[in-house]
Scaffold this motif. Structure first.
Motif, PDB file in Angstrom:
ATOM      1  N   ASP A 171      29.933 -49.398 -10.969  1.00 57.80           N
ATOM      2  CA  ASP A 171      28.772 -49.678 -11.705  1.00 57.80           C
ATOM      3  C   ASP A 171      27.309 -49.572 -11.274  1.00 57.80           C
ATOM      4  N   VAL A 172      27.019 -49.803 -10.200  1.00 54.38           N
ATOM      5  CA  VAL A 172      25.781 -49.652  -9.371  1.00 54.38           C
ATOM      6  C   VAL A 172      25.775 -48.498  -8.616  1.00 54.38           C
ATOM      7  N   ASN A 173      26.799 -47.707  -8.334  1.00 49.43           N
ATOM      8  CA  ASN A 173      26.917 -46.517  -7.248  1.00 49.43           C
ATOM      9  C   ASN A 173      27.390 -45.133  -8.060  1.00 49.43           C
ATOM     10  N   GLY A 174      27.904 -45.418  -9.193  1.00 43.32           N
ATOM     11  CA  GLY A 174      28.643 -44.361 -10.175  1.00 43.32           C
ATOM     12  C   GLY A 174      29.339 -43.653  -9.195  1.00 43.32           C
ATOM     13  N   ALA A 175      29.488 -42.265  -9.144  1.00 40.81           N
ATOM     14  CA  ALA A 175      30.499 -41.374  -8.744  1.00 40.81           C
ATOM     15  C   ALA A 175      30.497 -41.571  -7.214  1.00 40.81           C
ATOM     16  N   LYS A 176      29.628 -41.848  -6.823  1.00 40.52           N
ATOM     17  CA  LYS A 176      29.618 -41.905  -5.095  1.00 40.52           C
ATOM     18  C   LYS A 176      30.667 -42.952  -4.804  1.00 40.52           C
ATOM     19  N   ALA A 177      30.989 -44.058  -5.418  1.00 41.56           N
ATOM     20  CA  ALA A 177      32.052 -45.151  -5.188  1.00 41.56           C
ATOM     21  C   ALA A 177      33.385 -44.608  -5.525  1.00 41.56           C
ATOM     22  N   ALA A 178      33.536 -43.424  -6.298  1.00 47.46           N
ATOM     23  CA  ALA A 178      34.828 -43.242  -6.481  1.00 47.46           C
ATOM     24  C   ALA A 178      35.567 -42.548  -5.468  1.00 47.46           C
ATOM     25  N   GLY A 179      35.040 -41.728  -4.518  1.00 47.19           N
ATOM     26  CA  GLY A 179      35.420 -41.232  -3.689  1.00 47.19           C
ATOM     27  C   GLY A 179      36.009 -39.823  -4.065  1.00 47.19           C
ATOM     28  N   GLY A 180      36.348 -39.044  -2.901  1.00 51.94           N
ATOM     29  CA  GLY A 180      36.988 -37.647  -3.418  1.00 51.94           C
ATOM     30  C   GLY A 180      38.385 -37.535  -3.699  1.00 51.94           C
ATOM     31  N   PHE A 181      38.782 -36.509  -4.578  1.00 48.57           N
ATOM     32  CA  PHE A 181      40.003 -36.378  -4.857  1.00 48.57           C
ATOM     33  C   PHE A 181      40.699 -37.857  -5.595  1.00 48.57           C
ATOM     34  N   GLY A 182      39.963 -38.606  -6.043  1.00 47.29           N
ATOM     35  CA  GLY A 182      40.497 -39.882  -6.415  1.00 47.29           C
ATOM     36  C   GLY A 182      41.045 -40.716  -5.578  1.00 47.29           C
ATOM     37  N   LEU A 183      40.837 -40.506  -4.338  1.00 47.32           N
ATOM     38  CA  LEU A 183      41.097 -41.366  -3.419  1.00 47.32           C
ATOM     39  C   LEU A 183      39.676 -42.644  -3.108  1.00 47.32           C
ATOM     40  N   PRO A 184      40.157 -43.905  -2.789  1.00 41.84           N
ATOM     41  CA  PRO A 184      39.047 -44.716  -2.672  1.00 41.84           C
ATOM     42  C   PRO A 184      37.898 -44.296  -1.496  1.00 41.84           C
ATOM     43  N   LYS A 185      36.658 -44.752  -1.939  1.00 41.06           N
ATOM     44  CA  LYS A 185      35.674 -44.610  -0.747  1.00 41.06           C
ATOM     45  C   LYS A 185      35.669 -45.844   0.164  1.00 41.06           C
ATOM     46  N   PHE A 186      36.082 -45.282   1.436  1.00 46.91           N
ATOM     47  CA  PHE A 186      36.402 -46.173   2.572  1.00 46.91           C
ATOM     48  C   PHE A 186      35.221 -46.573   3.458  1.00 46.91           C
ATOM     49  N   ASN A 187      34.297 -45.822   3.268  1.00 45.86           N
ATOM     50  CA  ASN A 187      32.964 -45.976   4.082  1.00 45.86           C
ATOM     51  C   ASN A 187      31.993 -46.481   3.098  1.00 45.86           C
ATOM     52  N   GLU A 188      31.845 -47.825   2.813  1.00 44.77           N
ATOM     53  CA  GLU A 188      30.889 -48.414   1.973  1.00 44.77           C
ATOM     54  C   GLU A 188      29.541 -48.797   2.359  1.00 44.77           C
ATOM     55  N   LYS A 189      29.259 -48.478   3.639  1.00 39.65           N
ATOM     56  CA  LYS A 189      28.136 -48.650   4.200  1.00 39.65           C
ATOM     57  C   LYS A 189      26.808 -48.196   3.536  1.00 39.65           C
ATOM     58  N   LYS A 190      27.218 -46.789   3.267  1.00 39.77           N
ATOM     59  CA  LYS A 190      25.880 -46.299   2.558  1.00 39.77           C
ATOM     60  C   LYS A 190      25.674 -46.473   1.073  1.00 39.77           C
ATOM     61  N   LEU A 191      26.714 -47.544   0.555  1.00 41.31           N
ATOM     62  CA  LEU A 191      26.731 -47.757  -0.914  1.00 41.31           C
ATOM     63  C   LEU A 191      25.975 -48.856  -1.168  1.00 41.31           C
ATOM     64  N   ALA A 192      25.411 -49.003  -2.413  1.00 40.15           N
ATOM     65  CA  ALA A 192      24.610 -50.287  -2.701  1.00 40.15           C
ATOM     66  C   ALA A 192      25.755 -50.987  -2.876  1.00 40.15           C
ATOM     67  N   PRO A 193      25.539 -52.593  -2.726  1.00 39.25           N
ATOM     68  CA  PRO A 193      26.659 -53.680  -2.788  1.00 39.25           C
ATOM     69  C   PRO A 193      26.864 -54.005  -4.132  1.00 39.25           C
TER      70      PRO A 193
END
Length: 246
Positions: A167-189
């Motif tokens: 909700d807060v990060n949008g597509a950045k949190a979705a990851g590429g090719f449908g895989l989860p975003k493993f590196n969440e350090k650059k994402l808003a909490p």
């Protein structure tokens, strides 16, 4: 028959089919084509070119009358001068027709489904506790309640937090090719989402369920369990997750 004779027959059959189509559609692009006496003179290129022209002529009217679709519902939008493809809704037998949903929307929909299942589990808990409470000698089965909470609460909390993260990060949190975003350090909490207050409510009420089970307090447990379910339901209402058709 020789191979050359068989080839001539195939070309003649194909040519006759194209000419029949020209007569049926009566299109300017095809009306000038006539059968030649010598079928050997009709080349493969001529046939392919003519067939392509037929496809374009036939497809053009269909494209010109193409319907537009409501991106939120997927149902055709009725426009002036166009015939209805259907009644415009599911009740009239319409089938939704939409573009493929984004990876983010698909993930949101899956998480919303998991939250719905997790919230509905608390109907099972409250029914079990109500049964424990009934009778002449009510007895709290704290082991049952603690096992229930250990199985279902963490998954509910995690699904809600993951939804908040998207909700807060949008597509950045979705990851590429449908895989989860493993590196969440650059994402808003996830906690920076406006929906996170419902996660806090679930955690608070979940802890209250566990405490009440250990104390044997039926009323407090039932109140807290309904609080968990209510917070999860309110979360879904506020989130308004997307409806994915494909």
């Amino acid at each position: 028959l020789s191979s050359s004779a068989r080839k001539m027959l195939r070309y003649a059959a194909a040519s006759a089919l194209v000419i029949a189509a020209a007569d049926a559609f009566s299109t300017p692009a095809l009306s000038g084509m006539t059968m030649k006496a010598d079928n050997a003179q009709i080349s493969r290129k001529d046939l392919l070119t003519t067939a392509a022209g037929a496809a374009i002529v036939v497809a053009a009217p269909l494209a010109g009358n193409a319907a537009t679709f409501d991106p939120n519902t997927g149902f055709p939008v009725q426009e002036p001068g166009k015939k209805k493809l259907c009644g415009g809704g599911a009740s009239a037998g319409c089938q939704p027709m939409t573009q493929s949903a984004s990876i983010l929307d698909k993930q949101r929909t899956i998480l919303a489904g998991k939250i719905t299942v997790g919230a509905n589990k608390y109907d099972v808990l409250t029914a079990a506790v109500e049964k424990m409470k009934s009778g002449k000698k009510p007895k709290m089965d704290s082991d049952y309640v603690l096992r229930f909470m250990a199985i279902y609460l963490p998954d509910l909390e995690d699904s809600m937090e993951q939804y908040c993260l998207r909700d807060v990060n949008g597509a950045k949190a979705a990851g590429g090719f449908g895989l989860p975003k493993f590196n969440e350090k650059k994402l808003a909490p996830a906690s920076s989402s406006g929906l996170y207050k419902y996660v806090d409510e679930v955690k608070t009420n979940g802890a209250a369920v566990t405490a009440a089970a250990k104390k044997g307090d039926f009323d407090a447990l039932l109140k807290a369990a309904k609080g968990v379910q209510g917070a999860a339901t309110s979360f879904l209402s506020a989130a308004n997750p997307p409806i994915v058709f494909n």
